[in-house]
Design an enzyme around this catalytic site. Structure first.
Site, PDB file in Angstrom:
ATOM      1  N   TYR A 103      10.672   9.161  -9.301  1.00  0.00           N
ATOM      2  CA  TYR A 103       9.725  10.156 -10.419  1.00  0.00           C
ATOM      3  C   TYR A 103      10.003  11.994  -9.731  1.00  0.00           C
ATOM      4  CZ  TYR A 103       7.087   6.397 -13.394  1.00  0.00           C
ATOM      5  OH  TYR A 103       7.241   5.499 -14.236  1.00  0.00           O
TER       6      TYR A 103
ATOM      7  N   LYS B 101      14.440  -3.229  -2.831  1.00  0.00           N
ATOM      8  CA  LYS B 101      15.793  -3.692  -3.604  1.00  0.00           C
ATOM      9  C   LYS B 101      16.428  -3.494  -2.067  1.00  0.00           C
ATOM     10  CE  LYS B 101      18.098  -5.479  -6.829  1.00  0.00           C
ATOM     11  NZ  LYS B 101      18.128  -6.762  -6.826  1.00  0.00           N
TER      12      LYS B 101
ATOM     13  N   ASP C 275      13.237  -8.222  -8.491  1.00  0.00           N
ATOM     14  CA  ASP C 275      14.454  -8.184 -10.044  1.00  0.00           C
ATOM     15  C   ASP C 275      13.129 -10.140  -9.609  1.00  0.00           C
ATOM     16  OD1 ASP C 275      15.554  -9.014  -7.590  1.00  0.00           O
ATOM     17  OD2 ASP C 275      17.457  -9.328  -8.664  1.00  0.00           O
TER      18      ASP C 275
ATOM     19  N   ASP D 144       5.678   0.672 -11.599  1.00  0.00           N
ATOM     20  CA  ASP D 144       4.725   1.042 -12.723  1.00  0.00           C
ATOM     21  C   ASP D 144       5.449  -0.091 -14.026  1.00  0.00           C
ATOM     22  OD1 ASP D 144       4.993   2.801 -14.985  1.00  0.00           O
ATOM     23  OD2 ASP D 144       6.879   3.079 -15.626  1.00  0.00           O
TER      24      ASP D 144
ATOM     25  N   ASP E 274       3.136  -3.190 -15.695  1.00  0.00           N
ATOM     26  CA  ASP E 274       2.627  -3.761 -16.896  1.00  0.00           C
ATOM     27  C   ASP E 274       2.721  -4.974 -17.318  1.00  0.00           C
ATOM     28  OD1 ASP E 274       2.380  -1.213 -17.867  1.00  0.00           O
ATOM     29  OD2 ASP E 274       3.736  -1.476 -19.248  1.00  0.00           O
TER      30      ASP E 274
HETATM   31  C1  IPM Z   1       1.707   4.442 -16.371  1.00  0.00           C
HETATM   32  C2  IPM Z   1       2.633   5.156 -17.244  1.00  0.00           C
HETATM   33  C3  IPM Z   1       3.107   6.615 -16.494  1.00  0.00           C
HETATM   34  C4  IPM Z   1       4.174   6.626 -15.472  1.00  0.00           C
HETATM   35  C5  IPM Z   1       3.860   7.851 -17.666  1.00  0.00           C
HETATM   36  C6  IPM Z   1       2.501   8.303 -18.515  1.00  0.00           C
HETATM   37  C7  IPM Z   1       4.083   9.178 -17.398  1.00  0.00           C
HETATM   38  O1  IPM Z   1       3.939   4.901 -17.814  1.00  0.00           O
HETATM   39  O2  IPM Z   1       0.955   5.277 -15.658  1.00  0.00           O
HETATM   40  O3  IPM Z   1       1.897   3.651 -15.749  1.00  0.00           O
HETATM   41  O4  IPM Z   1       5.751   6.028 -16.252  1.00  0.00           O
HETATM   42  O5  IPM Z   1       3.374   6.454 -14.149  1.00  0.00           O
HETATM   43 MG    MG Z   2       3.145   2.431 -16.685  1.00  0.00          MG
END
Ligand code: IPM
Ligand code: MG
Length: 357
Positions: A142, A192, A224, A248, A252
């Protein structure tokens, strides 16, 4: 009277709706517990772009540096997709994380029994899931340099750099090991290392930590495989420790175990100074302004803020218990609707939560 200064960042999309609900609840618990919350509202993301042209105006960052905790809702809108990177809402959030040096992102994923049927996965696989993703937040790909884009006559190339310094891995490992000690004493580090140099260093440093902290059981997974294991057998995990990009993605994925990403809170912390507390979900522009948003992830983020950032444990417990009560009573926002539940809008969910306090 105890006093805490909070910067509120409603941001974009559903942000203002869920912020309004959360603020009412925070005022109610602080009244009950006898402390005072002073709110200062600032702009970030698209809302800030509209007003100032910048996704993170200087005054927002200054206010955030000078408070006890920052509570954010969500940022982003397809409207800004074509803007240059430095003008996009996401850049505002990344700037805030970097500006406050929030290198440790904690994303707890706990199945609430009342919602077990909302998950797309079978009950018997997710019952009892209670894990914590510890994601490094101010390094990795990032923020790595060099990055950019080179246009030549023949082609276009774009690139980012995934890099970690030993010291960056050490400080996030330290956080994860401390947290593991308050939980089930085990950490799964995700990398990884079979392909990436940066992951080899990551693994070496984690192994050094493991040698020095023999009370904690440490394992390693390639990312993975970790992604697969998360849906195959999620209860094997307690603390998952990983870098920025993998964290990240995996957070999710882990969020969906619970049925809705609208349920998950997060905390981003530095060494000292205010933390940033925000739901894991985004700004959901498709439902913004329709009173359909699920405010629970932000309410739970406010609970994390009370517990971790402001040391107001009783008030934090009150908010979390209110969430459980309302869910057990069968109230649901549209994202969680199932047979036999009562559908509520965002504001009405807020009212039920207030009643349940
Ligand atoms: C998160 C989001 C952010 C990230 C974006 C909105 C920049 O996806 O907080 O997980 O990638 O960190
Ligand atoms: Mg995210």
């Amino acid at each position: 009277m105890r006093q805490h200064r909070i910067v509120l960042l409603p941001g974009d999309g559903i942000g203002p709706e869920i912020t309004a609900v959360t603020k009412k609840l925070l005022n109610a618990v602080s009244d009950k517990e006898g402390f005072e919350l002073k709110f200062e509202e600032r702009h970030i993301g698209g809302a800030a772009i509209e007003l100032t042209g910048s996704p993170l105006p200087a005054i927002t960052l200054e206010s955030c540096k000078d408070c006890d905790a920052v509570l954010m809702a969500a940022i982003g809108s397809p409207k800004y997709d074509s803007l240059p990177r430095d003008k996009r809402p996401e850049t505002g959030l990344l700037g805030l994380r970097a500006g406050l040096n929030l290198f440790a992102n904690l994303r707890p994923v706990k199945i609430r029994e009342a919602l077990i049927d909302s998950s797309t996965l079978k009950k018997e696989f997710i019952s009892g899931v209670d894990l914590l993703v510890v994601r490094e937040l101010t390094g990795g790909i990032y923020f790595g340099q060099p990055k950019g884009r080179i246009n030549t006559e023949k082609d276009v190339r774009a690139f980012n750099t995934m890099c970690y310094a030993k010291s960056e891995i050490e400080r996030i490992a330290h956080v994860a090991f401390e947290l593991a000690r308050e939980r089930k004493m085990k950490i799964c580090s995700v990398d990884k290392a079979n392909v990436l140099e940066v992951s080899q260093l990551w693994r070496e440093v984690i192994n050094l930590f493991a040698d020095k902290n023999k009370d904690i059981e440490v394992s390693h997974l390639y990312v993975d495989n970790a992604a697969m294991q998360l849906v195959k057998d999620p209860t094997q995990f307690d603390v998952i420790l990983t870098g920025n990009l993998f964290g990240d993605i995996l957070s999710d994925e882990a969020a969906m175990l619970t049925g809705s990403i609208g349920m998950l809170p997060s905390a981003s912390l530095g060494t000292n100074g205010p933390g940033l507390f925000e739901p894991v979900h985004g700004s959901a522009p498709d439902i913004a302004g329709h009173n359909q948003a699920n405010p629970i992830a932000m309410v739970l983020s406010a609970a994390m803020m009370l517990r971790i950032g402001l040391k107001e444990k009783t008030a934090a417990d009150m908010l979390e218990q209110a969430v459980d009560k309302v869910l057990e009573a069968g109230f649901r926002t549209p994202d969680l609707m199932g047979k036999g539940s009562t559908e509520l809008g965002c504001a009405e969910m807020g009212e039920q939560l207030l009643k349940a306090l």
